[in-house]
Each structure stands twice: as structure tokens, then as C-alpha cells.
Design a protein around this motif. Structure first.
Motif, mmCIF file in Angstrom:
data_model
loop_
_atom_site.group_PDB
_atom_site.id
_atom_site.type_symbol
_atom_site.label_atom_id
_atom_site.label_comp_id
_atom_site.label_asym_id
_atom_site.label_seq_id
_atom_site.Cartn_x
_atom_site.Cartn_y
_atom_site.Cartn_z
ATOM 1 N N LEU A 103 -34.846 -33.229 -22.376
ATOM 2 C CA LEU A 103 -34.164 -32.382 -22.341
ATOM 3 C C LEU A 103 -33.075 -32.142 -21.455
ATOM 4 C CD1 LEU A 103 -36.662 -29.989 -24.484
ATOM 5 C CD2 LEU A 103 -35.453 -31.784 -25.393
ATOM 6 N N ARG A 104 -33.143 -32.042 -19.875
ATOM 7 C CA ARG A 104 -32.161 -32.283 -19.729
ATOM 8 C C ARG A 104 -31.205 -33.390 -18.505
ATOM 9 N NH1 ARG A 104 -36.745 -29.767 -15.237
ATOM 10 N NH2 ARG A 104 -36.555 -27.166 -16.334
ATOM 11 N N GLY A 105 -31.255 -34.452 -19.490
ATOM 12 C CA GLY A 105 -30.883 -35.465 -19.275
ATOM 13 C C GLY A 105 -29.792 -35.551 -19.811
ATOM 14 N N PRO A 106 -28.532 -36.082 -19.789
ATOM 15 C CA PRO A 106 -27.275 -36.857 -20.022
ATOM 16 C C PRO A 106 -27.633 -37.217 -21.968
ATOM 17 C CG PRO A 106 -27.569 -38.653 -18.980
ATOM 18 C CD PRO A 106 -29.157 -37.411 -18.518
ATOM 19 N N ASP A 107 -28.572 -37.152 -22.369
ATOM 20 C CA ASP A 107 -29.285 -38.006 -24.175
ATOM 21 C C ASP A 107 -28.532 -36.629 -24.329
ATOM 22 O OD1 ASP A 107 -29.218 -40.953 -22.872
ATOM 23 O OD2 ASP A 107 -30.715 -40.088 -21.874
ATOM 24 N N LEU A 108 -29.520 -35.632 -24.215
ATOM 25 C CA LEU A 108 -29.153 -34.373 -25.130
ATOM 26 C C LEU A 108 -28.290 -34.065 -25.927
ATOM 27 C CD1 LEU A 108 -31.190 -32.523 -25.981
ATOM 28 C CD2 LEU A 108 -30.699 -30.593 -24.431
ATOM 29 N N TRP A 109 -27.604 -33.760 -27.189
ATOM 30 C CA TRP A 109 -27.256 -33.367 -28.564
ATOM 31 C C TRP A 109 -27.584 -32.137 -28.983
ATOM 32 C CZ3 TRP A 109 -25.944 -36.086 -32.871
ATOM 33 C CH2 TRP A 109 -24.451 -35.461 -33.894
ATOM 34 N N LEU A 110 -26.671 -30.642 -27.992
ATOM 35 C CA LEU A 110 -26.417 -29.837 -28.833
ATOM 36 C C LEU A 110 -26.278 -29.517 -30.449
ATOM 37 C CD1 LEU A 110 -26.867 -27.553 -25.521
ATOM 38 C CD2 LEU A 110 -28.878 -28.424 -26.523
ATOM 39 N N ILE A 111 -27.399 -29.334 -31.760
ATOM 40 C CA ILE A 111 -26.820 -29.158 -32.285
ATOM 41 C C ILE A 111 -26.392 -26.900 -32.282
ATOM 42 C CG2 ILE A 111 -27.014 -29.252 -35.114
ATOM 43 C CD1 ILE A 111 -26.941 -31.855 -33.036
ATOM 44 N N ASP A 112 -25.577 -26.096 -32.902
ATOM 45 C CA ASP A 112 -25.817 -25.355 -33.060
ATOM 46 C C ASP A 112 -25.895 -24.637 -33.756
ATOM 47 O OD1 ASP A 112 -24.181 -22.455 -33.593
ATOM 48 O OD2 ASP A 112 -23.275 -22.621 -31.205
ATOM 49 N N ALA A 113 -26.994 -23.866 -33.878
ATOM 50 C CA ALA A 113 -27.828 -23.538 -35.073
ATOM 51 C C ALA A 113 -26.826 -22.146 -35.844
ATOM 52 C CB ALA A 113 -28.582 -23.274 -35.076
ATOM 53 N N GLY A 114 -25.611 -21.647 -35.518
ATOM 54 C CA GLY A 114 -25.534 -20.458 -35.894
ATOM 55 C C GLY A 114 -26.125 -19.240 -36.211
ATOM 56 N N THR A 115 -27.573 -19.248 -35.097
ATOM 57 C CA THR A 115 -28.485 -18.147 -34.986
ATOM 58 C C THR A 115 -28.589 -17.877 -33.759
ATOM 59 O OG1 THR A 115 -29.920 -16.876 -36.180
ATOM 60 C CG2 THR A 115 -29.850 -19.726 -36.168
ATOM 61 N N ALA A 116 -29.033 -16.402 -32.698
ATOM 62 C CA ALA A 116 -29.733 -16.745 -31.501
ATOM 63 C C ALA A 116 -31.292 -17.079 -31.975
ATOM 64 C CB ALA A 116 -29.874 -15.429 -30.870
ATOM 65 N N ASP A 117 -31.890 -17.047 -33.664
ATOM 66 C CA ASP A 117 -33.140 -17.051 -33.398
ATOM 67 C C ASP A 117 -34.038 -18.499 -33.571
ATOM 68 O OD1 ASP A 117 -32.988 -14.657 -35.090
ATOM 69 O OD2 ASP A 117 -32.781 -15.722 -36.746
ATOM 70 N N VAL A 118 -33.296 -19.172 -33.074
ATOM 71 C CA VAL A 118 -33.455 -20.201 -32.117
ATOM 72 C C VAL A 118 -34.096 -20.476 -30.844
ATOM 73 C CG1 VAL A 118 -32.440 -22.295 -33.704
ATOM 74 C CG2 VAL A 118 -31.336 -21.036 -32.139
ATOM 75 N N LEU A 119 -33.342 -19.005 -30.124
ATOM 76 C CA LEU A 119 -34.312 -18.776 -28.955
ATOM 77 C C LEU A 119 -34.865 -17.855 -28.843
ATOM 78 C CD1 LEU A 119 -30.137 -18.193 -27.510
ATOM 79 C CD2 LEU A 119 -31.759 -20.422 -27.337
ATOM 80 N N ARG A 120 -35.113 -17.280 -30.208
ATOM 81 C CA ARG A 120 -36.390 -16.579 -30.268
ATOM 82 C C ARG A 120 -38.059 -16.660 -30.261
ATOM 83 N NH1 ARG A 120 -35.232 -11.873 -35.058
ATOM 84 N NH2 ARG A 120 -37.223 -10.774 -34.138
ATOM 85 N N ASP A 121 -38.517 -16.059 -29.266
ATOM 86 C CA ASP A 121 -39.924 -16.020 -29.528
ATOM 87 C C ASP A 121 -41.287 -15.128 -29.185
ATOM 88 O OD1 ASP A 121 -40.117 -16.114 -26.623
ATOM 89 O OD2 ASP A 121 -41.143 -17.827 -26.443
ATOM 90 N N ILE A 122 -42.226 -15.377 -29.158
ATOM 91 C CA ILE A 122 -42.903 -14.002 -29.121
ATOM 92 C C ILE A 122 -43.830 -14.243 -28.480
ATOM 93 C CG2 ILE A 122 -44.671 -12.876 -29.914
ATOM 94 C CD1 ILE A 122 -43.627 -13.544 -32.624
ATOM 95 N N ASP A 123 -43.196 -13.596 -26.841
ATOM 96 C CA ASP A 123 -44.748 -13.810 -25.936
ATOM 97 C C ASP A 123 -45.138 -12.935 -25.422
ATOM 98 O OD1 ASP A 123 -43.976 -16.602 -24.715
ATOM 99 O OD2 ASP A 123 -42.036 -15.821 -23.846
ATOM 100 N N LEU A 124 -44.900 -11.764 -25.481
ATOM 101 C CA LEU A 124 -45.255 -10.744 -25.273
ATOM 102 C C LEU A 124 -45.434 -9.243 -26.999
ATOM 103 C CD1 LEU A 124 -42.916 -9.566 -22.268
ATOM 104 C CD2 LEU A 124 -45.570 -10.304 -22.580
ATOM 105 N N PRO A 125 -46.213 -8.672 -26.851
ATOM 106 C CA PRO A 125 -46.475 -7.933 -28.631
ATOM 107 C C PRO A 125 -45.208 -7.239 -28.418
ATOM 108 C CG PRO A 125 -48.632 -7.430 -26.999
ATOM 109 C CD PRO A 125 -47.840 -8.022 -26.044
#
Length: 188
Positions: free
Chosen positions: A161-183
Motif C-alpha cells: 500500500l506504500r508503493g506507487p501502484d496505489l490508487w486512492l479513491i476519495d470516499a467523501g467521508t471520514a468513516d473510511v478512517l474510523r475504527d474501534i480500538d478503545l471502548p
């Protein structure tokens, strides 16, 4: 495109004692974190598989109920990379793989479909993004099968995913960054 839901992690940051599974935590609508992520993935990519560690019967039931086929993987105990490698080897005939994470229940169906559709050649790698930041899901064309099948440990596919072949697709929402790590990451 084969959907893969990685659901084999231990969630040690969520509960260092291992007594509480973040994937089985309930969201305000009553669904578990994992079931919500699985249902969304299976809506976008029917026939998706979920990778779990052996013996996770409640998690398996939740994921199966959400539409996933279950792949119990002893290899997954070694980490995300090993879990993904096992899933890719089990689905080697796929034209590509879209990888979603079970602790990201807010990723929208549209983002999954957009990333899957971006795999228009075997060499393509794509990922959902928001404001230029890579998120999830990520997808790989068939060309990447040998590299994915050889992954091991916790590292996952980060190097690809760090290589030059990666194509970023803008999702229009921060929900593609949100995960659950802590309560505290769970909505109230």
C-alpha cells in the motif's frame, strides 16, 4: 472481486485482559461491531468471507448471520498478514480481493463498491481515502496474489500500500478512517 473481512484480531488495546471482544461490542442500534461491518461488506460484495481464529463460535455466528462465509484460520493467530494470506490462498481463483476490517463498522457500502470497481486491471491496488489520507477498504488485482499469499505475521499488506501502484479513491467521508480500538471509540 472476492471480499475478505479480517476479524481474527485479539483487540488487546480494547481490553488487555482479553475478556471483552471489541468485535462483539454492541452499537447503539443493537448490532455488534463485526456484524455491522460484515453486513455492509456482504451488501456490496455478496459471497464475502470472514477470517476468524478457531473457537470463536459467537463471532462466527454473528458474521454468518450477516452474510459472510467463515474461514477459521489457525494461521490468523499469528496476525493480520497471516490471516489475509490464508484467505487469498483459499480464494486463489479470484480476479482480485477487497479487504475490509471488522472493527470498522461505519464504512459505507458506496465506498466498498467504489474501491472494488477501481480494480480494473490485474496490476491495480486501490484504497478508500478521505482528505488525502488512506483508509479502508483496500483492494488488490490478481497480479498481487503471490505477494498477498506470502504475507505473514501482523504486518499485513502495508508495504504494497506504500508503493506507487496505489490508487486512492476519495470516499467523501471520514468513516473510511474510523475504527474501534478503545471502548471510548464506541458511540454512546
Amino acid at each position: 472481486m472476492q471480499g475478505i473481512l479480517l476479524a481474527a484480531g485479539y483487540g488487546r488495546r480494547f481490553d488487555p485482559t482479553g475478556q471483552t471482544s471489541k468485535l462483539l461490542a454492541r452499537l447503539p442500534d443493537g448490532q455488534t461491531v463485526a456484524a455491522r461491518a460484515a453486513r455492509t461488506l456482504c451488501t456490496a460484495l455478496p459471497g464475502s468471507i470472514a477470517v476468524i481464529r478457531p473457537g470463536q463460535t459467537e463471532l462466527a455466528a454473528q458474521l454468518r448471520g450477516a452474510g459472510c462465509h467463515i474461514l477459521e484460520s489457525a494461521e490468523a493467530e499469528a496476525g493480520m498478514g497471516s490471516a489475509l494470506a490464508h484467505a487469498v490462498r483459499e480464494t486463489a481463483a479470484a480476479a482480485g480481493w477487497l479487504v475490509a476490517l471488522a472493527d470498522m463498522p461505519w464504512v459505507p457500502v458506496a465506498a466498498i463498491r467504489a474501491v472494488a470497481a477501481a480494480i480494473d486491471t490485474p496490476n491495480r491496488i486501490a484504497a478508500a481515502a478521505f482528505d488525502g489520507q488512506r483508509g479502508h477498504p483496500v483492494a488488490f488485482g490478481a497480479h498481487w496474489a503471490p505477494q498477498l499469499a506470502a504475507l505473514n505475521g501482523e504486518h499485513g499488506a502495508r508495504d504494497l500500500l506504500r508503493g506507487p501502484d496505489l490508487w486512492l479513491i476519495d470516499a467523501g467521508t471520514a468513516d473510511v478512517l474510523r475504527d474501534i480500538d478503545l471502548p471510548a471509540d464506541l458511540p454512546r
